[in-house]
Design a protein around this motif. Structure first.
Motif, PDB file in Angstrom:
ATOM      1  N   PRO A   1       8.328 -84.486-126.409  1.00 39.83           N
ATOM      2  CA  PRO A   1       8.539 -84.935-125.032  1.00 39.83           C
ATOM      3  C   PRO A   1       8.434 -86.449-124.879  1.00 39.83           C
ATOM      4  O   PRO A   1       7.747 -87.119-125.644  1.00 39.83           O
ATOM      5  CB  PRO A   1       7.406 -84.264-124.247  1.00 39.83           C
ATOM      6  N   VAL A   2       9.116 -86.960-123.871  1.00 40.67           N
ATOM      7  CA  VAL A   2       8.978 -88.357-123.454  1.00 40.67           C
ATOM      8  C   VAL A   2       8.067 -88.346-122.241  1.00 40.67           C
ATOM      9  O   VAL A   2       8.194 -87.488-121.359  1.00 40.67           O
ATOM     10  CB  VAL A   2      10.363 -88.959-123.107  1.00 40.67           C
TER      11      VAL A   2
ATOM     12  N   SER B   1       6.273 -89.488-118.616  1.00 43.43           N
ATOM     13  CA  SER B   1       6.900 -89.709-117.307  1.00 43.43           C
ATOM     14  C   SER B   1       7.316 -91.158-117.083  1.00 43.43           C
ATOM     15  O   SER B   1       8.205 -91.433-116.295  1.00 43.43           O
ATOM     16  CB  SER B   1       5.964 -89.255-116.190  1.00 43.43           C
TER      17      SER B   1
ATOM     18  N   THR C   1      18.151 -86.258-125.283  1.00 41.36           N
ATOM     19  CA  THR C   1      17.738 -87.299-124.333  1.00 41.36           C
ATOM     20  C   THR C   1      17.928 -86.849-122.886  1.00 41.36           C
ATOM     21  O   THR C   1      17.116 -87.189-122.022  1.00 41.36           O
ATOM     22  CB  THR C   1      18.478 -88.623-124.595  1.00 41.36           C
ATOM     23  N   LYS C   2      18.966 -86.076-122.625  1.00 35.84           N
ATOM     24  CA  LYS C   2      19.184 -85.555-121.269  1.00 35.84           C
ATOM     25  C   LYS C   2      18.024 -84.657-120.838  1.00 35.84           C
ATOM     26  O   LYS C   2      17.660 -84.618-119.655  1.00 35.84           O
ATOM     27  CB  LYS C   2      20.499 -84.765-121.221  1.00 35.84           C
ATOM     28  N   ASN C   3      17.412 -83.959-121.787  1.00 38.85           N
ATOM     29  CA  ASN C   3      16.296 -83.056-121.502  1.00 38.85           C
ATOM     30  C   ASN C   3      14.932 -83.744-121.603  1.00 38.85           C
ATOM     31  O   ASN C   3      13.916 -83.093-121.779  1.00 38.85           O
ATOM     32  CB  ASN C   3      16.354 -81.841-122.438  1.00 38.85           C
ATOM     33  N   ARG C   4      14.925 -85.085-121.501  1.00 45.47           N
ATOM     34  CA  ARG C   4      13.699 -85.888-121.511  1.00 45.47           C
ATOM     35  C   ARG C   4      12.851 -85.659-122.761  1.00 45.47           C
ATOM     36  O   ARG C   4      11.635 -85.550-122.727  1.00 45.47           O
ATOM     37  CB  ARG C   4      12.880 -85.669-120.241  1.00 45.47           C
ATOM     38  N   GLN C   5      13.553 -85.579-123.870  1.00 40.76           N
ATOM     39  CA  GLN C   5      12.916 -85.465-125.175  1.00 40.76           C
ATOM     40  C   GLN C   5      13.355 -86.673-126.004  1.00 40.76           C
ATOM     41  O   GLN C   5      14.265 -87.398-125.621  1.00 40.76           O
ATOM     42  CB  GLN C   5      13.384 -84.180-125.878  1.00 40.76           C
ATOM     43  N   HIS C   6      12.710 -86.883-127.125  1.00 41.92           N
ATOM     44  CA  HIS C   6      13.184 -87.890-128.072  1.00 41.92           C
ATOM     45  C   HIS C   6      13.158 -87.287-129.468  1.00 41.92           C
ATOM     46  O   HIS C   6      12.474 -86.297-129.719  1.00 41.92           O
ATOM     47  CB  HIS C   6      12.380 -89.193-127.993  1.00 41.92           C
TER      48      HIS C   6
ATOM     49  N   GLY D   1       8.748 -92.927-119.341  1.00 38.84           N
ATOM     50  CA  GLY D   1       9.853 -93.206-120.256  1.00 38.84           C
ATOM     51  C   GLY D   1       9.421 -93.581-121.649  1.00 38.84           C
ATOM     52  O   GLY D   1      10.253 -93.775-122.527  1.00 38.84           O
TER      53      GLY D   1
END
Length: 147
Positions: free
Chosen positions: A36-37, A39, A80-85, A41
């Motif tokens: 996860p990224v 909140s 990245t769209k799913n707030r992952q890296h 960023g």
């Protein structure tokens, strides 16, 4: 991740990782590991929570791996769209230990910040998983913690 002393992976992600590698036998399999990224960023503490397979397009998939470029790009945007890296990349060794080879270094994208995981299936009943971190032209083992 410059001061990384270990990396965590959830039990579910570890199970998914080993299952994907086993299902590819007798070929090597490869893909991406996500975390996860936060909140704001920034990268959160590194705990692998997702496994994203990418097709192995190596001409000799029994002994080598190469990421499919189109799948790599599609996976990157979906992650990245799913707030992952992308916290790591993985590949399997169907019949050898989880020790990097020269061929492994050739197959890995040049991501300095990523971890690189090898899943050994030399004993399919007990896959061995080992994470590494790239240091120039070599991979250095890092401790694995199951979260």
């Amino acid at each position: 991740m410059d001061n990384m002393t270990d990396i965590r992976i959830t039990q579910d992600s570890l199970h998914t990782l080993t299952a994907l590698c086993l299902s590819a036998l007798p070929h090597e399999c490869c893909g991406l590991l996500t975390a996860p990224v936060s909140s704001n960023g920034q990268e959160a503490a590194i705990t692998i929570t997702g496994v994203v397979p990418v097709a192995n397009i190596h001409p000799q998939p029994e002994t080598g791996f190469a990421f499919d470029p189109a799948e790599w790009v599609e996976a990157y945007f979906r992650i990245t769209k799913n707030r992952q890296h992308i916290a790591g990349m993985y590949h399997s060794h169907p019949s050898s230990p989880p020790v990097p080879s020269v061929r492994d270094l050739e197959g890995l994208p040049q991501e300095e910040a990523s971890t690189h995981w090898i899943v050994s299936l030399s004993n399919p009943q007990r896959p061995a998983v080992k994470p590494y971190r790239r240091n120039g032209n070599q991979l250095t083992a890092i401790p694995l913690v199951i979260a």
